[in-house]
Design an enzyme around this catalytic site. Sequence first.
Site, PDB file in Angstrom:
ATOM      1  N   CYS A   1       3.780   6.170  21.104  1.00  0.00           N
ATOM      2  CA  CYS A   1       4.874   6.083  22.063  1.00  0.00           C
ATOM      3  C   CYS A   1       5.821   4.937  21.740  1.00  0.00           C
ATOM      4  O   CYS A   1       7.009   5.012  21.989  1.00  0.00           O
ATOM      5  CB  CYS A   1       4.339   5.894  23.466  1.00  0.00           C
ATOM      6  SG  CYS A   1       3.292   7.254  23.968  1.00  0.00           S
TER       7      CYS A   1
ATOM      8  N   GLY B   1       0.812  -1.210   0.000  1.00  0.00           N
ATOM      9  CA  GLY B   1       0.000   0.000   0.000  1.00  0.00           C
ATOM     10  C   GLY B   1       0.847   1.263   0.000  1.00  0.00           C
ATOM     11  O   GLY B   1       0.539   2.230  -0.701  1.00  0.00           O
ATOM     12  N   SER B   2       1.919   1.272   0.772  1.00  0.00           N
ATOM     13  CA  SER B   2       2.748   2.481   0.873  1.00  0.00           C
ATOM     14  C   SER B   2       3.334   2.860  -0.476  1.00  0.00           C
ATOM     15  O   SER B   2       3.276   4.029  -0.889  1.00  0.00           O
ATOM     16  CB  SER B   2       3.886   2.263   1.872  1.00  0.00           C
ATOM     17  OG  SER B   2       3.375   1.964   3.142  1.00  0.00           O
TER      18      SER B   2
ATOM     19  N   SER C   1      -3.507  -3.279  -0.591  1.00  0.00           N
ATOM     20  CA  SER C   1      -2.402  -4.032  -0.002  1.00  0.00           C
ATOM     21  C   SER C   1      -2.873  -5.423   0.413  1.00  0.00           C
ATOM     22  O   SER C   1      -3.904  -5.563   1.076  1.00  0.00           O
ATOM     23  CB  SER C   1      -1.882  -3.270   1.225  1.00  0.00           C
ATOM     24  OG  SER C   1      -0.931  -4.053   1.902  1.00  0.00           O
ATOM     25  N   GLY C   2      -2.103  -6.454   0.046  1.00  0.00           N
ATOM     26  CA  GLY C   2      -2.504  -7.837   0.292  1.00  0.00           C
ATOM     27  C   GLY C   2      -2.709  -8.214   1.740  1.00  0.00           C
ATOM     28  O   GLY C   2      -3.617  -8.970   2.077  1.00  0.00           O
ATOM     29  N   HIS C   3      -1.855  -7.680   2.633  1.00  0.00           N
ATOM     30  CA  HIS C   3      -1.881  -8.205   4.007  1.00  0.00           C
ATOM     31  C   HIS C   3      -3.008  -7.645   4.872  1.00  0.00           C
ATOM     32  O   HIS C   3      -3.129  -8.006   6.039  1.00  0.00           O
ATOM     33  CB  HIS C   3      -0.515  -8.025   4.680  1.00  0.00           C
ATOM     34  CG  HIS C   3      -0.169  -6.631   5.080  1.00  0.00           C
ATOM     35  ND1 HIS C   3      -0.219  -6.212   6.383  1.00  0.00           N
ATOM     36  CD2 HIS C   3       0.263  -5.553   4.374  1.00  0.00           C
ATOM     37  CE1 HIS C   3       0.175  -4.946   6.459  1.00  0.00           C
ATOM     38  NE2 HIS C   3       0.467  -4.527   5.240  1.00  0.00           N
TER      39      HIS C   3
HETATM   40  C1  LIG Z   1      -1.604  -0.590   6.114  1.00  0.00           C
HETATM   41  C2  LIG Z   1      -1.955   0.662   5.418  1.00  0.00           C
HETATM   42  C3  LIG Z   1      -1.094   1.230   4.465  1.00  0.00           C
HETATM   43  C4  LIG Z   1       0.263   0.657   4.171  1.00  0.00           C
HETATM   44  O1  LIG Z   1       0.200  -0.538   3.459  1.00  0.00           O
HETATM   45  P1  LIG Z   1       1.507  -1.474   3.400  1.00  0.00           P
HETATM   46  O2  LIG Z   1       1.146  -2.550   2.454  1.00  0.00           O
HETATM   47  O3  LIG Z   1       1.731  -1.960   4.787  1.00  0.00           O
HETATM   48  O4  LIG Z   1       2.623  -0.612   2.894  1.00  0.00           O
HETATM   49  C5  LIG Z   1      -1.497   2.381   3.821  1.00  0.00           C
HETATM   50  N1  LIG Z   1      -2.691   2.943   4.085  1.00  0.00           N
HETATM   51  C6  LIG Z   1      -3.546   2.428   4.979  1.00  0.00           C
HETATM   52  C7  LIG Z   1      -4.863   3.095   5.201  1.00  0.00           C
HETATM   53  C8  LIG Z   1      -3.202   1.286   5.694  1.00  0.00           C
HETATM   54  O5  LIG Z   1      -4.051   0.796   6.590  1.00  0.00           O
END
Ligand SMILES: *Cc1c(COP(=O)(O)O)cnc(C)c1O
Length: 395
Positions: free
Chosen positions: A324, A70-71, A199-201
């Site tokens: 934190c 996702g990032s 994002s897959g996870h």
């Molecule tokens: C988890 C998340 C991401 C990042 O996704 P990754 O696959 O971990 O890089 C981006 N945006 C949102 C809203 C998320 O919940």
Amino acid sequence: MFVYADNAATTKMSRVAIEAMVPYFESVYGNPSSLHSVGQEAKEALEDARARVAKVLGCEPREVYFTSGGSEADNQAIISAARLGARKGKKHIISTAFEHHAVLHTLKKLEKEGFQVTLLDVREGHNVTAQQVEDAIREDTCLVTCMYANNEIGSVLPIAEIGAVCKAKGVLFHTDAVQAVGHLKIDVKEQNIDMLSLSGHKFHGPKGVGALYCRRGIALTNVIEGGAQERGKRAGTENIPGIMGMVAALEDACEHMEETMAKVKAMRDRLIDGLSQIPHCALNGDPKNRLPGNVSFCFEGIEGESLLLLLDMKGVQASSGSACTSGSLDPSHVLLAIGRVHDVAHGSLRLSLSEYNTEEEVDHILTVVPQVVAYLRGISPVWRDLQNGKREYIL
Ligand SMILES: *Cc1c(COP(=O)(O)O)cnc(C)c1O
């Protein structure tokens, strides 16, 4: 009892996703760019996966680009729109104050390059409206990027309405749909979405793999340079096992979405009703338009970190909005964005459910959270001051 209630952070992989990956480690391990048969077999699997993602999103296969998650998809979408805008002298971007850092930090970087960023206020209803977006659009706006659903507080944004506004104004619209894909119905054409990150996870697929949908005709800028993979827009040997696992998880999630989400929602609502009985607490996020699995509260007079540690000892894996753990004492930007003051934002708890949770687990959470909150308040000097009238309750 062990209860995993941190599904917004990541999910357990589904059996179908694991099984879908195995052949691509063991036998079809070729490089899709190789001309021999095992390479070409991997290439076929890749293109099949692309078509399956496209079908779920309601787009064409050529509009799907695989990424490392996702990032990366967020970074690439925003940077691409910014480059396109800059060419036309348009250097204004609209987003919201409660985006994920993958979006906010990319916008910060662009600000240093001379872009202007408007972050929409999310205090009212813990959400934004399409009207806010419309009012913020200027002559020089090149991009609106609003998340589909918030990862901390669960608010689901009016994406189709925002998409309609952007289309009418001729502004590109990107959505970080990482929390929504596999959980909510999505159709990028119907909702006028130009770019979307997933994002897959976050839906029982593997980590380290994701995708960017980018409408045909929008030129992507490479974030990773190298080979000509992904139509020349994203270099690097494709993560075939990851992609196959992600697609299997995605189809599985979408096929059973109605039943699973009804089940998850019922558990969510029972938790929200039960935890609301704790005195001096408040629900975070949009109470109506809310992710099926999200429960987020602030409890006055306690520290979120202590709450998490004690819950962990009782088997409950949860999360807090404060940062934190990452070495800073700043509370979450999301909780501050919805107007929670520092002290209150520190006492936050996020429980995020999936279809793997059970009613028995919900019962367990409903037993231990009130106990732990009461215990922590019992040893809290802040709570004592509140009780003695030396401090005013905020919640
Ligand atoms: C988890 C998340 C991401 C990042 O996704 P990754 O696959 O971990 O890089 C981006 N945006 C949102 C809203 C998320 O919940």
